[in-house]
Scaffold this active site. Structure first.
Site, PDB file in Angstrom:
ATOM      1  N   MET A 109     -12.305   4.396   0.240  1.00 36.23           N
ATOM      2  CA  MET A 109     -12.871   4.610   1.580  1.00 36.23           C
ATOM      3  C   MET A 109     -13.605   5.937   1.510  1.00 36.23           C
ATOM      4  SD  MET A 109      -9.568   3.244   3.641  1.00 36.23           S
ATOM      5  CE  MET A 109      -8.578   3.389   2.181  1.00 36.23           C
ATOM      6  N   MET A 136      -9.193   8.140   0.416  1.00 38.60           N
ATOM      7  CA  MET A 136      -9.991   8.555   1.582  1.00 38.60           C
ATOM      8  C   MET A 136     -10.581   9.937   1.315  1.00 38.60           C
ATOM      9  SD  MET A 136      -7.497   7.337   4.655  1.00 38.60           S
ATOM     10  CE  MET A 136      -6.602   5.787   4.583  1.00 38.60           C
ATOM     11  N   HIS A 154      -1.578  -1.387  -4.108  1.00 34.49           N
ATOM     12  CA  HIS A 154      -2.789  -1.012  -3.373  1.00 34.49           C
ATOM     13  C   HIS A 154      -2.792   0.507  -3.157  1.00 34.49           C
ATOM     14  CE1 HIS A 154      -6.087  -2.020  -0.527  1.00 34.49           C
ATOM     15  NE2 HIS A 154      -5.608  -1.029   0.218  1.00 34.49           N
ATOM     16  N   ASP A 174      -6.376  -6.333   4.931  1.00 37.79           N
ATOM     17  CA  ASP A 174      -5.733  -5.013   4.902  1.00 37.79           C
ATOM     18  C   ASP A 174      -5.692  -4.394   6.295  1.00 37.79           C
ATOM     19  OD1 ASP A 174      -4.892  -2.460   4.232  1.00 37.79           O
ATOM     20  OD2 ASP A 174      -6.681  -1.935   3.077  1.00 37.79           O
ATOM     21  N   GLY A 175      -4.476  -4.123   6.762  1.00 35.21           N
ATOM     22  CA  GLY A 175      -4.310  -3.365   8.000  1.00 35.21           C
ATOM     23  C   GLY A 175      -3.501  -4.078   9.061  1.00 35.21           C
ATOM     24  N   HIS A 229      -8.635   1.090  -3.399  1.00 36.56           N
ATOM     25  CA  HIS A 229      -9.501   0.840  -2.236  1.00 36.56           C
ATOM     26  C   HIS A 229     -10.199   2.155  -1.891  1.00 36.56           C
ATOM     27  CE1 HIS A 229      -9.462  -0.142   2.400  1.00 36.56           C
ATOM     28  NE2 HIS A 229     -10.689  -0.076   1.916  1.00 36.56           N
ATOM     29  N   MET A 233     -11.077  -5.698   6.259  1.00 36.97           N
ATOM     30  CA  MET A 233     -10.204  -4.770   6.993  1.00 36.97           C
ATOM     31  C   MET A 233      -9.816  -5.400   8.325  1.00 36.97           C
ATOM     32  SD  MET A 233      -9.764  -2.186   5.054  1.00 36.97           S
ATOM     33  CE  MET A 233      -8.710  -1.341   6.238  1.00 36.97           C
ATOM     34  N   SER A 245       0.850  -1.191   0.000  1.00 37.81           N
ATOM     35  CA  SER A 245       0.000   0.000   0.000  1.00 37.81           C
ATOM     36  C   SER A 245       0.886   1.242   0.000  1.00 37.81           C
ATOM     37  CB  SER A 245      -0.887   0.007   1.247  1.00 37.81           C
ATOM     38  OG  SER A 245      -1.371   1.322   1.463  1.00 37.81           O
ATOM     39  N   GLY A 272       1.294  -1.698   4.289  1.00 38.10           N
ATOM     40  CA  GLY A 272       1.765  -0.331   4.051  1.00 38.10           C
ATOM     41  C   GLY A 272       3.023  -0.046   4.831  1.00 38.10           C
ATOM     42  N   GLY A 281      -8.505   4.372   7.784  1.00 39.97           N
ATOM     43  CA  GLY A 281      -8.233   5.791   7.993  1.00 39.97           C
ATOM     44  C   GLY A 281      -6.750   6.120   8.032  1.00 39.97           C
ATOM     45  N   ASP A 299      -4.918   3.652  -1.526  1.00 41.22           N
ATOM     46  CA  ASP A 299      -5.975   3.981  -0.565  1.00 41.22           C
ATOM     47  C   ASP A 299      -6.548   5.365  -0.837  1.00 41.22           C
ATOM     48  OD1 ASP A 299      -6.013   1.686   1.256  1.00 41.22           O
ATOM     49  OD2 ASP A 299      -3.919   2.247   1.605  1.00 41.22           O
TER      50      ASP A 299
HETATM   51  C1  DX5 Z   1      -5.979   1.753   6.092  1.00 36.69           C
HETATM   52  C2  DX5 Z   1      -5.673   1.422   4.646  1.00 36.69           C
HETATM   53  C3  DX5 Z   1      -4.582   0.448   4.509  1.00 36.69           C
HETATM   54  C4  DX5 Z   1      -3.250   0.934   5.023  1.00 36.69           C
HETATM   55  C5  DX5 Z   1      -2.497  -0.229   5.575  1.00 36.69           C
HETATM   56  O1  DX5 Z   1      -7.080   2.552   6.183  1.00 36.69           O
HETATM   57  O2  DX5 Z   1      -6.793   0.915   3.988  1.00 36.69           O
HETATM   58  O3  DX5 Z   1      -4.437  -0.027   3.176  1.00 36.69           O
HETATM   59  O4  DX5 Z   1      -2.457   1.535   4.032  1.00 36.69           O
HETATM   60  O5  DX5 Z   1      -1.387   0.229   6.248  1.00 36.69           O
HETATM   61  P1  DX5 Z   1      -0.670  -0.670   7.333  1.00 36.69           P
HETATM   62  O6  DX5 Z   1      -0.190  -1.885   6.599  1.00 36.69           O
HETATM   63  O7  DX5 Z   1       0.435   0.190   7.820  1.00 36.69           O
HETATM   64  O8  DX5 Z   1      -1.682  -0.986   8.382  1.00 36.69           O
HETATM   65 ZN    ZN Z   2      -6.412  -0.158   1.980  1.00 34.10          ZN
END
Ligand code: DX5
Ligand code: ZN
Length: 225
Positions: free
Chosen positions: A67, A36, A32, A174-175, A65, A136, A7, A196, A141, A34
């Site tokens: 959000m 937001m 990936h 993810d996360g 992704h 998730m 990510s 990420g 976030g 993200d």
């Molecule tokens: C969180 C995102 C993730 C995030 C993951 O809201 O959707 O994709 O980048 O990051 P890590 O791996 O650091 O939890």
């Molecule tokens: Zn994500």
């Protein structure tokens, strides 16, 4: 084979293209991205222009992704920008079937994302239409949050349900994922691992991707019943 989706949320935003090139060379399977909107989640990140700019920097599929609230209004923008996989949150859409259908009509892979406390049974009527499910394992976030262990039985239950229904739909998780907890996730049924901060906050992102690929290979489930 379990796939790795770095990510870029945790990459240095002034050098995202470089991060993507590093990830591809190190063996990443997807990128990936993200998105937001400051409403569905209390943070703002990237938009379709960034996706369009990355499109010719990599041959890997761009896994967007969303959000965001009202994902329907953003789906065509990300399609036009070159997103290959598009997921949106079940909690953010009043018209899930319509939104999944839109992504598929646009010729992209459609995924449905679920927050940690959202039960999988809410996907019952749409499951067979999906190209992938994104579970998730943190509240969306931010990058760098702690993995929520209650997600493990959820992954296992979804895997069992998919097998029962004879549906070959990958589960993306993810996360809070790092090489340390990846094995457990794979054992519970994860098919695509998003990471990420474990990758891009590390001094050598390529080495971490290499390590994750190695774990993925060791736990190849090709022989599973
Ligand atoms: C969180 C995102 C993730 C995030 C993951 O809201 O959707 O994709 O980048 O990051 P890590 O791996 O650091 O939890
Ligand atoms: Zn994500």
């Amino acid at each position: 084979m379990v796939r790795i989706a770095p990510s870029i949320l945790s990459a240095d935003f002034t050098r995202i293209a470089e991060a993507v090139e590093t990830a591809e060379k190190a063996g990443a399977d997807l990128i990936h991205i993200d998105i937001m909107d400051g409403h569905f989640v209390p943070n703002l990140t990237l938009g379709p222009q960034l996706v369009a700019s990355l499109k010719d920097k990599t041959s890997l599929p761009l896994d967007v992704h969303l959000m965001v609230e009202e994902p329907r209004s953003f789906i065509p923008l990300f399609h036009d920008a070159g997103a290959d996989w598009i997921s949106f949150h079940l909690e953010a859409s009043a018209h899930i079937h319509k939104d999944v259908t839109l992504i598929k009509e646009l010729g992209r892979k459609a995924g449905l994302a679920l927050n940690p406390a959202t039960p999988i049974h809410l996907m019952k009527e749409i499951l067979s239409e999906l190209d992938f499910v994104l579970l998730m394992s943190v509240n969306p976030g931010w990058a760098g949050q702690k993995f929520i262990p209650a997600c493990l039985p959820k992954i296992r239950a979804l895997k069992a349900w998919l097998r029962e229904e004879k549906l070959d739909i990958p589960i993306e998780v993810d996360g809070g994922i790092k090489p340390d907890n990846m094995e457990d996730l794979i054992r519970h049924g994860a098919d695509i691992i998003v990471a990420g901060s474990a990758i891009f906050a590390a001094p050598d992102p390529a080495a971490v991707i290499g390590e994750m690929k190695k774990i993925a290979r060791l736990h190849d489930r090709r022989d599973d019943p």
